[in-house]
Design an enzyme around this catalytic site. Sequence first.
Site, PDB file in Angstrom:
ATOM      1  N   LYS A 168       2.561   2.312   2.416  1.00  0.00           N
ATOM      2  CA  LYS A 168       2.366   2.952   3.718  1.00  0.00           C
ATOM      3  C   LYS A 168       3.420   2.412   4.676  1.00  0.00           C
ATOM      4  O   LYS A 168       3.589   1.207   4.789  1.00  0.00           O
ATOM      5  CB  LYS A 168       0.974   2.619   4.272  1.00  0.00           C
ATOM      6  CG  LYS A 168      -0.085   3.632   3.929  1.00  0.00           C
ATOM      7  CD  LYS A 168      -1.289   3.479   4.866  1.00  0.00           C
ATOM      8  CE  LYS A 168      -2.120   4.735   4.833  1.00  0.00           C
ATOM      9  NZ  LYS A 168      -3.259   4.701   5.729  1.00  0.00           N
TER      10      LYS A 168
ATOM     11  N   LYS B 138       0.835  -1.219   0.000  1.00  0.00           N
ATOM     12  CA  LYS B 138       0.000   0.000   0.000  1.00  0.00           C
ATOM     13  C   LYS B 138       0.862   1.258   0.000  1.00  0.00           C
ATOM     14  O   LYS B 138       0.362   2.366   0.131  1.00  0.00           O
ATOM     15  CB  LYS B 138      -0.894   0.005   1.244  1.00  0.00           C
ATOM     16  CG  LYS B 138      -2.070  -0.929   1.167  1.00  0.00           C
ATOM     17  CD  LYS B 138      -2.858  -1.104   2.453  1.00  0.00           C
ATOM     18  CE  LYS B 138      -3.049   0.011   3.348  1.00  0.00           C
ATOM     19  NZ  LYS B 138      -3.914  -0.302   4.505  1.00  0.00           N
TER      20      LYS B 138
END
Length: 129
Positions: free
Chosen positions: A46, A44
Amino acid sequence: MKRVITYGTFDVLHYGHINLLKRARSYGDYLVVVLSSDEFNKIKNKQSYYPYEQRKIILEACRYVDLVVPEVNWEQKVDDIKKYYADIFVMGDDWRGKFDYLNNYCKVIYLDRTPDVCSTTTKQHLKSN
Ligand code: C2G
């Protein structure tokens, strides 16, 4: 017994997350949070401050959360809905439309994001002080 399911990283848990979890839980009697693993966060793009195990412990302490399980890919949602007998899928409206395909399996609800708070700005603020 209405069961609700939601997904996320929930890093540096803040009141925006709590507001989401509280509203999600209010649609049913049981809330499953599928928590992004550290490896899935890489997919992601992240980088979470707290590793999965710590984010899990923090979420499990939240009164609105009944079960926390790992999210390891984008494709697991249909299986999860079946596995956890979810009647309702809830996400913040930054995801509006992205998970409409799940309407074939359960009710899909997008909730307004809580403005002016997010883990990224919290972390940046903490770094600058
Ligand atoms: N959220 C919110 N208000 C904020 C911040 C987050 O309502 N101020 C909601 C998001 O919309 C999401 C949930 O809180 O529904 C968790 O947020 P994130 O951890 O940022 O979730 P995300 O990284 O978007 O992961 O497969 C789905 C993904 O795992 C979603």
